[in-house]
Design a protein around this motif. Structure first.
Motif, PDB file in Angstrom:
ATOM      1  N   GLU A 181       0.815  -1.220   0.000  1.00 61.50           N
ATOM      2  CA  GLU A 181       0.000   0.000   0.000  1.00 61.50           C
ATOM      3  C   GLU A 181       0.845   1.265   0.000  1.00 61.50           C
ATOM      4  O   GLU A 181       0.492   2.261  -0.651  1.00 61.50           O
ATOM      5  N   LEU A 182       1.944   1.248   0.736  1.00 59.35           N
ATOM      6  CA  LEU A 182       2.716   2.467   0.937  1.00 59.35           C
ATOM      7  C   LEU A 182       3.910   2.601  -0.003  1.00 59.35           C
ATOM      8  O   LEU A 182       4.495   3.679  -0.101  1.00 59.35           O
ATOM      9  N   GLY A 183       4.271   1.525  -0.691  1.00 60.67           N
ATOM     10  CA  GLY A 183       5.382   1.594  -1.632  1.00 60.67           C
ATOM     11  C   GLY A 183       5.252   2.718  -2.652  1.00 60.67           C
ATOM     12  O   GLY A 183       6.233   3.434  -2.909  1.00 60.67           O
ATOM     13  N   PRO A 184       4.081   2.923  -3.252  1.00 60.61           N
ATOM     14  CA  PRO A 184       3.944   4.007  -4.226  1.00 60.61           C
ATOM     15  C   PRO A 184       4.186   5.398  -3.644  1.00 60.61           C
ATOM     16  O   PRO A 184       4.357   6.361  -4.396  1.00 60.61           O
ATOM     17  N   TYR A 185       4.219   5.501  -2.317  1.00 61.94           N
ATOM     18  CA  TYR A 185       4.508   6.773  -1.645  1.00 61.94           C
ATOM     19  C   TYR A 185       5.963   6.838  -1.160  1.00 61.94           C
ATOM     20  O   TYR A 185       6.307   7.678  -0.321  1.00 61.94           O
TER      21      TYR A 185
END
Length: 270
Positions: A181-185
């Motif tokens: 979930e947070l990888g793209p951020y």
């Protein structure tokens, strides 16, 4: 080697002793400002004092992380002074059936359910609470490192530690999902998995830091399950875990996420 931690703010839960204390001091030695969390004020203050006396920056943060609203309110006050959290280390945990001697090592079916809640609340809900609070700021700033200390009990299961094994397995699954979930951020989410760790508890037995294979027959037998531990003649030390966290918190690990790094002397290989 520049690990790019200068001026980063690191929240370390359970930072008042053992592995947590070592993590706090290791990150501080590389220039990070440490929010030292513990439920015991004396421990928070002692570690914060150690860090500042060594020339680092640290703030004690006494808070029960199992209470989401309390954590949200009190962490907001702390970060007004330190700035937002860049590095979250979910280290706080409890194994009452082993570490404290509180209830021995019962089979799961013999264990009172009041201990289930204590173990799951701190090991699992504590980690989720912290991620839910620091995550939005990390996403907004498109940067952050989340590192959870788990156990090989959560990866392979361990008899007479069923609830603890389940709670740590939950953190592993949660961390992998959050990594997606947070990888793209640009937020890295990883874990460090430990097995038996040497420590200073008065009931530590073969796990006492002072124990040696020359003087402790139980330690000598236990180390047969730890290939490199047998070679070195010791169990995992808090400093071993701290070094692994330091790497994962640094920009040297910028392309690593969703991984569980075993710091276990070879006890589990996967």
């Amino acid at each position: 080697m520049d690990l790019q931690l200068i001026d980063k703010v690191a929240l370390v839960t359970g930072g008042g002793m053992g592995v947590g204390r070592s993590i706090c001091k290791r990150l501080a030695s590389e220039g990070a400002t440490i929010i030292v969390n513990d439920i015991v004020a004396e421990r928070c203050q002692a570690v914060s004092k150690e860090i500042t006396e060594d020339g680092g920056a640290a703030t004690p943060f006494v808070c029960d992380i199992t209470s989401l609203e309390t954590l949200r309110k009190e962490l907001a006050q702390i970060t007004q002074q330190t700035g937002p959290v860049d590095i979250l280390v979910n280290n706080a945990g409890v194994v009452p059936e082993r570490r404290t001697g509180e209830i021995g090592r019962p089979l799961f079916v013999e264990m009172h359910d009041k201990y289930w809640k204590k173990i799951v609340d701190l090991n699992f809900y504590g980690a989720m609470n912290c991620v839910s609070i620091v995550g939005p700021s990390m996403m907004e700033r498109r940067q952050g490192k989340i590192i959870s200390i788990v156990s090989e009990a959560g990866r392979i299961g361990e008899a007479r530690m069923a609830v603890y094994s389940g709670a740590k397995a939950a953190v592993i699954g949660f961390s992998k999902a959050i990594a997606r979930e947070l990888g793209p951020y640009c937020i890295n989410v990883n874990m460090v998995a430990l097995s038996a760790v040497a420590h200073e508890s008065p009931i530590a037995g073969f796990q006492k830091i002072s124990a040696t294979v020359e003087t402790d027959e139980v330690l000598r037998k236990v180390l047969r399950s730890y290939p490199i531990g047998e070679g070195l003649g010791r169990l995992t030390r808090p400093e071993d875990a701290a070094d692994a966290v330091l790497f994962l918190a640094s920009e040297r690990a910028a392309y690593i996420t969703g991984q569980c790094l075993g710091v276990n002397g070879g006890f589990a290989m996967m």
